[in-house]
Write a protein that holds these residues in place. Structure first.
Motif, PDB file in Angstrom:
ATOM      1  N   SER A   1     -54.862 -19.552   3.809  1.00 30.86           N
ATOM      2  CA  SER A   1     -55.517 -20.250   2.708  1.00 30.86           C
ATOM      3  C   SER A   1     -54.657 -20.195   1.452  1.00 30.86           C
ATOM      4  CB  SER A   1     -56.878 -19.620   2.437  1.00 30.86           C
ATOM      5  OG  SER A   1     -56.710 -18.345   1.845  1.00 30.86           O
ATOM      6  N   SER A   2     -55.082 -20.921   0.439  1.00 36.67           N
ATOM      7  CA  SER A   2     -54.360 -20.876  -0.828  1.00 36.67           C
ATOM      8  C   SER A   2     -54.384 -19.470  -1.415  1.00 36.67           C
ATOM      9  CB  SER A   2     -54.960 -21.877  -1.815  1.00 36.67           C
ATOM     10  OG  SER A   2     -56.333 -21.593  -2.018  1.00 36.67           O
ATOM     11  N   GLY A   3     -55.395 -18.700  -1.083  1.00 32.23           N
ATOM     12  CA  GLY A   3     -55.503 -17.332  -1.573  1.00 32.23           C
ATOM     13  C   GLY A   3     -54.859 -16.286  -0.692  1.00 32.23           C
ATOM     14  N   GLY A   4     -54.299 -16.737   0.436  1.00 36.86           N
ATOM     15  CA  GLY A   4     -53.577 -15.813   1.305  1.00 36.86           C
ATOM     16  C   GLY A   4     -54.365 -15.281   2.490  1.00 36.86           C
ATOM     17  N   GLN A   5     -55.591 -15.741   2.668  1.00 37.56           N
ATOM     18  CA  GLN A   5     -56.345 -15.306   3.848  1.00 37.56           C
ATOM     19  C   GLN A   5     -55.770 -15.967   5.094  1.00 37.56           C
ATOM     20  OE1 GLN A   5     -60.439 -16.245   2.544  1.00 37.56           O
ATOM     21  NE2 GLN A   5     -60.875 -14.080   2.895  1.00 37.56           N
ATOM     22  N   THR A   6     -55.644 -15.186   6.135  1.00 35.30           N
ATOM     23  CA  THR A   6     -55.032 -15.688   7.357  1.00 35.30           C
ATOM     24  C   THR A   6     -56.037 -15.778   8.498  1.00 35.30           C
ATOM     25  OG1 THR A   6     -54.340 -13.459   7.977  1.00 35.30           O
ATOM     26  CG2 THR A   6     -52.770 -14.798   6.740  1.00 35.30           C
ATOM     27  N   ASN A   7     -55.739 -16.671   9.395  1.00 25.78           N
ATOM     28  CA  ASN A   7     -56.561 -16.867  10.584  1.00 25.78           C
ATOM     29  C   ASN A   7     -55.620 -17.192  11.730  1.00 25.78           C
ATOM     30  OD1 ASN A   7     -59.026 -17.314  12.096  1.00 25.78           O
ATOM     31  ND2 ASN A   7     -58.538 -19.488  12.022  1.00 25.78           N
ATOM     32  N   TYR A   8     -55.879 -16.601  12.901  1.00 28.33           N
ATOM     33  CA  TYR A   8     -54.986 -16.776  14.033  1.00 28.33           C
ATOM     34  C   TYR A   8     -55.735 -17.276  15.258  1.00 28.33           C
ATOM     35  CZ  TYR A   8     -51.603 -14.110  11.335  1.00 28.33           C
ATOM     36  OH  TYR A   8     -50.734 -13.683  10.352  1.00 28.33           O
ATOM     37  N   GLY A   9     -55.071 -18.149  15.999  1.00 24.13           N
ATOM     38  CA  GLY A   9     -55.571 -18.503  17.301  1.00 24.13           C
ATOM     39  C   GLY A   9     -55.424 -17.331  18.247  1.00 24.13           C
ATOM     40  N   ASP A  10     -56.209 -17.337  19.291  1.00 24.36           N
ATOM     41  CA  ASP A  10     -56.207 -16.202  20.209  1.00 24.36           C
ATOM     42  C   ASP A  10     -54.819 -15.911  20.778  1.00 24.36           C
ATOM     43  OD1 ASP A  10     -59.512 -16.875  21.615  1.00 24.36           O
ATOM     44  OD2 ASP A  10     -58.893 -15.762  19.836  1.00 24.36           O
ATOM     45  N   SER A  11     -54.056 -16.957  21.018  1.00 20.00           N
ATOM     46  CA  SER A  11     -52.740 -16.766  21.619  1.00 20.00           C
ATOM     47  C   SER A  11     -51.748 -16.109  20.679  1.00 20.00           C
ATOM     48  CB  SER A  11     -52.183 -18.105  22.089  1.00 20.00           C
ATOM     49  OG  SER A  11     -51.999 -18.972  20.986  1.00 20.00           O
ATOM     50  N   ALA A  12     -52.027 -16.153  19.397  1.00 26.78           N
ATOM     51  CA  ALA A  12     -51.082 -15.643  18.398  1.00 26.78           C
ATOM     52  C   ALA A  12     -51.420 -14.244  17.899  1.00 26.78           C
ATOM     53  CB  ALA A  12     -51.031 -16.597  17.210  1.00 26.78           C
ATOM     54  N   LYS A  13     -52.642 -13.822  18.105  1.00 26.60           N
ATOM     55  CA  LYS A  13     -53.084 -12.547  17.546  1.00 26.60           C
ATOM     56  C   LYS A  13     -52.234 -11.384  18.050  1.00 26.60           C
ATOM     57  CE  LYS A  13     -57.869 -13.999  16.835  1.00 26.60           C
ATOM     58  NZ  LYS A  13     -59.285 -13.879  17.274  1.00 26.60           N
ATOM     59  N   GLY A  14     -51.759 -10.595  17.108  1.00 27.96           N
ATOM     60  CA  GLY A  14     -50.975  -9.419  17.447  1.00 27.96           C
ATOM     61  C   GLY A  14     -49.502  -9.679  17.663  1.00 27.96           C
ATOM     62  N   ARG A  15     -49.107 -10.946  17.734  1.00 30.63           N
ATOM     63  CA  ARG A  15     -47.688 -11.266  17.978  1.00 30.63           C
ATOM     64  C   ARG A  15     -47.076 -12.119  16.874  1.00 30.63           C
ATOM     65  NH1 ARG A  15     -46.361 -14.399  22.377  1.00 30.63           N
ATOM     66  NH2 ARG A  15     -48.325 -15.549  22.259  1.00 30.63           N
ATOM     67  N   PHE A  16     -47.867 -12.956  16.267  1.00 28.23           N
ATOM     68  CA  PHE A  16     -47.354 -13.889  15.253  1.00 28.23           C
ATOM     69  C   PHE A  16     -47.906 -13.512  13.883  1.00 28.23           C
ATOM     70  CE2 PHE A  16     -47.122 -17.748  18.396  1.00 28.23           C
ATOM     71  CZ  PHE A  16     -46.260 -17.022  19.205  1.00 28.23           C
ATOM     72  N   THR A  17     -47.138 -13.823  12.852  1.00 26.13           N
ATOM     73  CA  THR A  17     -47.572 -13.587  11.479  1.00 26.13           C
ATOM     74  C   THR A  17     -47.260 -14.806  10.629  1.00 26.13           C
ATOM     75  OG1 THR A  17     -47.120 -11.216  11.699  1.00 26.13           O
ATOM     76  CG2 THR A  17     -47.373 -12.087   9.474  1.00 26.13           C
ATOM     77  N   ILE A  18     -48.281 -15.298   9.962  1.00 20.35           N
ATOM     78  CA  ILE A  18     -48.089 -16.411   9.041  1.00 20.35           C
ATOM     79  C   ILE A  18     -48.020 -15.855   7.617  1.00 20.35           C
ATOM     80  CG2 ILE A  18     -50.575 -16.874   8.793  1.00 20.35           C
ATOM     81  CD1 ILE A  18     -49.852 -19.883   8.639  1.00 20.35           C
ATOM     82  N   SER A  19     -47.159 -16.460   6.819  1.00 17.69           N
ATOM     83  CA  SER A  19     -47.046 -16.049   5.422  1.00 17.69           C
ATOM     84  C   SER A  19     -46.636 -17.267   4.597  1.00 17.69           C
ATOM     85  CB  SER A  19     -46.022 -14.920   5.258  1.00 17.69           C
ATOM     86  OG  SER A  19     -44.744 -15.330   5.698  1.00 17.69           O
ATOM     87  N   ARG A  20     -46.752 -17.125   3.302  1.00 16.70           N
ATOM     88  CA  ARG A  20     -46.378 -18.238   2.440  1.00 16.70           C
ATOM     89  C   ARG A  20     -45.680 -17.725   1.189  1.00 16.70           C
ATOM     90  NH1 ARG A  20     -51.553 -21.489   1.238  1.00 16.70           N
ATOM     91  NH2 ARG A  20     -50.198 -22.589  -0.253  1.00 16.70           N
ATOM     92  N   ASP A  21     -44.803 -18.560   0.670  1.00 15.82           N
ATOM     93  CA  ASP A  21     -44.109 -18.291  -0.576  1.00 15.82           C
ATOM     94  C   ASP A  21     -44.364 -19.499  -1.474  1.00 15.82           C
ATOM     95  OD1 ASP A  21     -42.267 -18.076  -2.690  1.00 15.82           O
ATOM     96  OD2 ASP A  21     -40.822 -17.002  -1.440  1.00 15.82           O
ATOM     97  N   ASN A  22     -45.286 -19.354  -2.401  1.00 12.64           N
ATOM     98  CA  ASN A  22     -45.646 -20.505  -3.238  1.00 12.64           C
ATOM     99  C   ASN A  22     -44.493 -20.948  -4.128  1.00 12.64           C
ATOM    100  OD1 ASN A  22     -48.212 -20.620  -2.129  1.00 12.64           O
ATOM    101  ND2 ASN A  22     -49.129 -19.377  -3.768  1.00 12.64           N
ATOM    102  N   GLY A  23     -43.666 -20.011  -4.548  1.00 12.62           N
ATOM    103  CA  GLY A  23     -42.527 -20.372  -5.381  1.00 12.62           C
ATOM    104  C   GLY A  23     -41.522 -21.251  -4.655  1.00 12.62           C
ATOM    105  N   LYS A  24     -41.391 -21.022  -3.362  1.00  7.07           N
ATOM    106  CA  LYS A  24     -40.471 -21.820  -2.547  1.00  7.07           C
ATOM    107  C   LYS A  24     -41.189 -22.963  -1.836  1.00  7.07           C
ATOM    108  CE  LYS A  24     -37.200 -18.068  -1.696  1.00  7.07           C
ATOM    109  NZ  LYS A  24     -36.510 -17.233  -0.679  1.00  7.07           N
ATOM    110  N   LYS A  25     -42.511 -23.051  -2.027  1.00  8.48           N
ATOM    111  CA  LYS A  25     -43.311 -24.098  -1.367  1.00  8.48           C
ATOM    112  C   LYS A  25     -43.070 -24.076   0.138  1.00  8.48           C
ATOM    113  CE  LYS A  25     -43.522 -27.154  -5.388  1.00  8.48           C
ATOM    114  NZ  LYS A  25     -43.329 -28.544  -5.887  1.00  8.48           N
TER     115      LYS A  25
END
Length: 112
Positions: free
Chosen positions: A52-76
């Motif tokens: 989310s815009s506030g940094g809350q993350t949500n993962y599909g079942d296949s990704a849980k525990g293996r993938f990590t999503i992140s964002r850098d607003n300064g770099k868009k």
């Protein structure tokens, strides 16, 4: 108009890692949720992860525990760190800006 450029896909052996990036131009990146989806041949597009815009993350079942999503607003830019990759992770990975703006996709192929 929002434009998304994805990068980081490629060929990797099972157990390996890849990091996808999606950089946007246009739009207000920091105000929007971002997501990664994937589509394998013959299958429907599915959620991998979202942030989310506030940094809350949500993962599909296949990704849980293996993938990590992140964002850098300064770099868009939104990232998807993928570890412990499996052959079934092979797909085209798409970036989603907000609710309806998609990137062109980047191919991820995991060999066994």
């Amino acid at each position: 108009q929002v434009r998304l450029v994805e990068s980081g896909g490629g060929l990797v052996q099972a157990g390996g890692s890849l990091k996808l990036s999606c950089t946007s131009s246009g739009g207000i990146f920091s105000f929007n949720a971002m997501g990664w989806y994937r589509q394998a041949p013959g299958k429907q597009r599915e959620l991998v992860a979202s942030i989310s815009s506030g940094g809350q993350t949500n993962y599909g079942d296949s990704a849980k525990g293996r993938f990590t999503i992140s964002r850098d607003n300064g770099k868009k830019t939104v990232y998807l760190q993928m570890n412990s990759l499996k052959p079934e992770d092979t797909a085209v990975y798409y970036c989603l800006f907000g609710f309806n703006t998609w990137g062109q996709g980047t191919q991820v192929t995991v060999s066994s």
